[in-house]
Motif scaffolding. Sequence first.
Motif, PDB file in Angstrom:
ATOM      1  N   THR A  55       0.987  -1.112  -0.030  1.00  0.00           N
ATOM      2  CA  THR A  55       0.110   0.004   0.135  1.00  0.00           C
ATOM      3  C   THR A  55       0.802   1.141  -0.057  1.00  0.00           C
ATOM      4  OG1 THR A  55      -0.137   0.034   2.479  1.00  0.00           O
ATOM      5  CG2 THR A  55      -1.716  -1.287   1.200  1.00  0.00           C
ATOM      6  N   SER A  56       0.408   2.409  -0.179  1.00  0.00           N
ATOM      7  CA  SER A  56       1.097   3.663  -0.190  1.00  0.00           C
ATOM      8  C   SER A  56       1.760   3.946   1.232  1.00  0.00           C
ATOM      9  CB  SER A  56       0.181   4.828  -0.642  1.00  0.00           C
ATOM     10  OG  SER A  56      -0.268   4.596  -1.916  1.00  0.00           O
ATOM     11  N   GLN A  57       0.718   3.761   2.204  1.00  0.00           N
ATOM     12  CA  GLN A  57       1.142   3.955   3.516  1.00  0.00           C
ATOM     13  C   GLN A  57       2.446   2.986   4.043  1.00  0.00           C
ATOM     14  OE1 GLN A  57       0.106   6.384   5.849  1.00  0.00           O
ATOM     15  NE2 GLN A  57       2.074   5.849   6.623  1.00  0.00           N
ATOM     16  N   GLN A  58       2.513   1.666   3.311  1.00  0.00           N
ATOM     17  CA  GLN A  58       3.649   0.929   3.727  1.00  0.00           C
ATOM     18  C   GLN A  58       4.921   1.193   2.906  1.00  0.00           C
ATOM     19  OE1 GLN A  58       1.665  -2.724   2.300  1.00  0.00           O
ATOM     20  NE2 GLN A  58       1.648  -3.708   4.355  1.00  0.00           N
ATOM     21  N   VAL A  59       4.669   1.922   1.732  1.00  0.00           N
ATOM     22  CA  VAL A  59       5.819   2.212   1.052  1.00  0.00           C
ATOM     23  C   VAL A  59       6.632   3.612   1.606  1.00  0.00           C
ATOM     24  CG1 VAL A  59       6.598   2.978  -1.442  1.00  0.00           C
ATOM     25  CG2 VAL A  59       5.159   1.179  -1.222  1.00  0.00           C
ATOM     26  N   ALA A  60       5.519   4.288   2.054  1.00  0.00           N
ATOM     27  CA  ALA A  60       5.783   5.728   2.662  1.00  0.00           C
ATOM     28  C   ALA A  60       6.730   5.344   3.883  1.00  0.00           C
ATOM     29  CB  ALA A  60       4.676   6.564   2.868  1.00  0.00           C
ATOM     30  N   ASP A  61       6.196   4.366   4.804  1.00  0.00           N
ATOM     31  CA  ASP A  61       6.924   4.022   5.898  1.00  0.00           C
ATOM     32  C   ASP A  61       8.153   3.293   5.596  1.00  0.00           C
ATOM     33  OD1 ASP A  61       4.911   4.694   7.559  1.00  0.00           O
ATOM     34  OD2 ASP A  61       4.095   2.790   7.891  1.00  0.00           O
ATOM     35  N   HIS A  89      10.434   6.221   4.684  1.00  0.00           N
ATOM     36  CA  HIS A  89      10.482   7.183   5.555  1.00  0.00           C
ATOM     37  C   HIS A  89      10.261   8.562   4.774  1.00  0.00           C
ATOM     38  CE1 HIS A  89      11.988   4.656   8.811  1.00  0.00           C
ATOM     39  NE2 HIS A  89      12.607   4.113   8.045  1.00  0.00           N
ATOM     40  N   ILE A  90       9.145   8.715   4.248  1.00  0.00           N
ATOM     41  CA  ILE A  90       8.672   9.823   3.325  1.00  0.00           C
ATOM     42  C   ILE A  90       7.139   9.690   3.679  1.00  0.00           C
ATOM     43  CG2 ILE A  90      10.202   9.771   1.837  1.00  0.00           C
ATOM     44  CD1 ILE A  90       8.323   8.624  -0.071  1.00  0.00           C
ATOM     45  N   SER A  91       6.888  11.055   3.491  1.00  0.00           N
ATOM     46  CA  SER A  91       5.379  11.497   3.508  1.00  0.00           C
ATOM     47  C   SER A  91       4.450  11.032   2.481  1.00  0.00           C
ATOM     48  CB  SER A  91       5.052  12.849   3.600  1.00  0.00           C
ATOM     49  OG  SER A  91       5.256  13.701   2.531  1.00  0.00           O
ATOM     50  N   LEU A  92       3.271  10.746   2.401  1.00  0.00           N
ATOM     51  CA  LEU A  92       2.426  10.384   1.246  1.00  0.00           C
ATOM     52  C   LEU A  92       2.381  11.424   0.125  1.00  0.00           C
ATOM     53  CD1 LEU A  92      -0.835   8.856   3.305  1.00  0.00           C
ATOM     54  CD2 LEU A  92       1.150   7.499   2.173  1.00  0.00           C
ATOM     55  N   ASN A  95       4.706  12.554  -5.453  1.00  0.00           N
ATOM     56  CA  ASN A  95       5.549  13.414  -6.118  1.00  0.00           C
ATOM     57  C   ASN A  95       6.442  12.247  -6.860  1.00  0.00           C
ATOM     58  OD1 ASN A  95       4.690  15.924  -5.640  1.00  0.00           O
ATOM     59  ND2 ASN A  95       6.246  16.116  -3.625  1.00  0.00           N
ATOM     60  N   TYR A  96       6.932  11.027  -6.097  1.00  0.00           N
ATOM     61  CA  TYR A  96       7.606  10.071  -6.898  1.00  0.00           C
ATOM     62  C   TYR A  96       6.798   9.308  -7.966  1.00  0.00           C
ATOM     63  CZ  TYR A  96      11.102  10.051  -3.160  1.00  0.00           C
ATOM     64  OH  TYR A  96      12.158  10.682  -2.366  1.00  0.00           O
ATOM     65  N   ARG A  97       5.425   9.203  -7.755  1.00  0.00           N
ATOM     66  CA  ARG A  97       4.721   8.719  -8.820  1.00  0.00           C
ATOM     67  C   ARG A  97       4.652   9.511  -9.869  1.00  0.00           C
ATOM     68  NH1 ARG A  97       1.202   7.427  -4.482  1.00  0.00           N
ATOM     69  NH2 ARG A  97      -0.426   9.155  -5.241  1.00  0.00           N
ATOM     70  N   ASP A  98       4.463  10.865  -9.879  1.00  0.00           N
ATOM     71  CA  ASP A  98       4.217  12.080 -10.653  1.00  0.00           C
ATOM     72  C   ASP A  98       5.350  12.186 -11.692  1.00  0.00           C
ATOM     73  OD1 ASP A  98       1.780  12.269  -9.886  1.00  0.00           O
ATOM     74  OD2 ASP A  98       1.934  14.004  -8.664  1.00  0.00           O
ATOM     75  N   ASP A  99       6.537  11.926 -10.639  1.00  0.00           N
ATOM     76  CA  ASP A  99       7.780  12.342 -11.595  1.00  0.00           C
ATOM     77  C   ASP A  99       8.244  10.977 -12.382  1.00  0.00           C
ATOM     78  OD1 ASP A  99       8.062  14.658 -10.513  1.00  0.00           O
ATOM     79  OD2 ASP A  99       9.469  14.257  -8.631  1.00  0.00           O
ATOM     80  N   ILE A 103      -4.012   2.604  -4.958  1.00  0.00           N
ATOM     81  CA  ILE A 103      -2.830   2.500  -5.682  1.00  0.00           C
ATOM     82  C   ILE A 103      -1.791   1.497  -5.050  1.00  0.00           C
ATOM     83  CG2 ILE A 103      -0.829   3.726  -6.279  1.00  0.00           C
ATOM     84  CD1 ILE A 103      -2.316   5.893  -6.500  1.00  0.00           C
ATOM     85  N   ARG A 104      -1.338   0.367  -5.504  1.00  0.00           N
ATOM     86  CA  ARG A 104      -0.549  -0.501  -4.994  1.00  0.00           C
ATOM     87  C   ARG A 104       0.786  -0.503  -5.820  1.00  0.00           C
ATOM     88  NH1 ARG A 104      -3.826   0.275  -1.540  1.00  0.00           N
ATOM     89  NH2 ARG A 104      -5.114  -1.296  -0.905  1.00  0.00           N
ATOM     90  N   TYR A 105       1.999  -0.945  -4.962  1.00  0.00           N
ATOM     91  CA  TYR A 105       3.347  -1.189  -5.571  1.00  0.00           C
ATOM     92  C   TYR A 105       3.962  -2.514  -5.395  1.00  0.00           C
ATOM     93  CZ  TYR A 105       2.660   3.936  -4.190  1.00  0.00           C
ATOM     94  OH  TYR A 105       2.129   5.108  -4.407  1.00  0.00           O
TER      95      TYR A 105
END
Length: 89
Positions: free
Chosen positions: A17-23, A26-29, A34-38, A51-53
Amino acid sequence: MDVKEQNNGDWGDLLLTSQQVADILHISLRTLQNYRDDGRLNYIRISPRIIRYFPQDVIALIQKSHCSTWRKDNCARLLKVCRVSPELD
């Protein structure tokens, strides 16, 4: 397919999940967005709000980033800890 089915079914063992990836990173959602957009991080849009990764994409991002060597060496452990944590489900 709703979120519970996705997390408990065959896909749930593969996707983060997005929260798992952010954790893990160590970044914010918002930074993750921004990483997705870039185009820095590949993702799968299951529905307009879900959204999943793939873990290997997160590991690839860590490997080519400028983060610490410790984090790069411990990618697998970080993913395992994140998946086991009940508060992230």
